[in-house]
Design an enzyme around this catalytic site. Structure first.
Site: not given
Ligand code: OAD
Length: 226
Positions: A55, A103, A195
């Site tokens: 990563r 994080h 989103n």
């Molecule tokens: P997720 O992978 O859970 O969610 C990504 C979000 O981004 C989803 O709601 C998608 O709809 C949206 N998305 C995707 N492409 C997009 C784009 N081009 N424009 C706008 N939105 C888009 O990621 P996070 O919510 O960041 O934690 O995940 C939260 C945490 O879970 C991370 O920080 C990580 C993970 O496990 C740890 O590692 C502790």
């Protein structure tokens, strides 16, 4: 205006970094939740380092997109607190100065034995000694599942002050970040979500702006500047 922006993996998706919950959410056939834990690190540190080394390499060659750059501009026009769940440095390279990495960050190394922190090398190995205590307990300075996110006091304080709360590219699955909107709304802030797909906690937001962040975020920032 006092604004708190929370970003997640979706803001870096158009820079080529995959989100956690897209597609099958797997890495080398492991669920991410099974790699990003203290238990996984204790069981197989080489595997966990391989995951984060990959990563770090990917993030290093990615470029910030229009959404990262727009948030840097927003800080010039408003009192912005920028909180990210992302461990990449695309906000910084997009021009944002003070980014709260709740994080942790791929750029950091942490000694699991003594707590010493230092800049991460490109490739981290389980045998890397800590520069302070010498223990071979080097880990990425990243918050894993089951660990407490960083800078929470500062974030809660900023949330209490915020007049506007925006969540960008985060699925609203992982707490405590997933609870920020409800907290901010209770305190009277307007809450907006940007989103691709509606977040799990979408009903906590008064407004939803669907679409890719590289388009929605610059337009939203322009509307706040005008
Ligand atoms: P997720 O992978 O859970 O969610 C990504 C979000 O981004 C989803 O709601 C998608 O709809 C949206 N998305 C995707 N492409 C997009 C784009 N081009 N424009 C706008 N939105 C888009 O990621 P996070 O919510 O960041 O934690 O995940 C939260 C945490 O879970 C991370 O920080 C990580 C993970 O496990 C740890 O590692 C502790």
């Amino acid at each position: 205006m006092r604004i708190l922006v929370l970003t997640g993996a979706g803001i870096s998706a158009e820079s080529g970094l995959s989100t956690f919950r897209a597609a099958d959410g797997l890495w080398e056939r492991h669920r991410v939740e099974d790699v990003a834990t203290p238990e996984a690190f204790a069981r197989d540190p080489a595997l966990v380092h391989r995951f984060y080394n990959a990563r770090r390499e990917k993030a290093g060659s990615a470029q910030p997109n229009a959404a990262h750059r727009a948030l840097a501009e927003l800080a010039h026009a408003h009192d912005l607190t920028l909180v990210t769940q992302n461990v990449d440095d695309l906000h910084e390279r997009g021009g944002s100065g003070d980014v709260i990495h709740m994080h942790g960050a791929l750029s950091g190394a942490l000694c699991a034995a003594c707590g010493q922190r230092w800049p991460a090398p490109a490739v981290m190995l389980p045998s890397d000694p800590c520069p302070a205590c010498g223990a071979a307990a080097t880990r990425p300075d990243i918050v894993w599942f089951g660990e407490i996110p960083y800078h929470m006091e500062r974030i809660w304080a900023a949330l209490e002050q915020a007049e506007l709360f925006a969540a960008i590219g985060t699925s609203g699955v992982v707490y405590p970040a997933a609870g920020f909107a409800q907290h901010a709304a209770r305190l009277g802030a307007e809450c907006v979500e940007m989103n691709l797909d509606p977040a799990v906690n979408a009903r906590d937001f008064r407004r939803s702006i669907p679409g890719p962040a590289s388009q929605t975020v610059p337009a939203w920032v322009a509307s706040l500047k005008g």
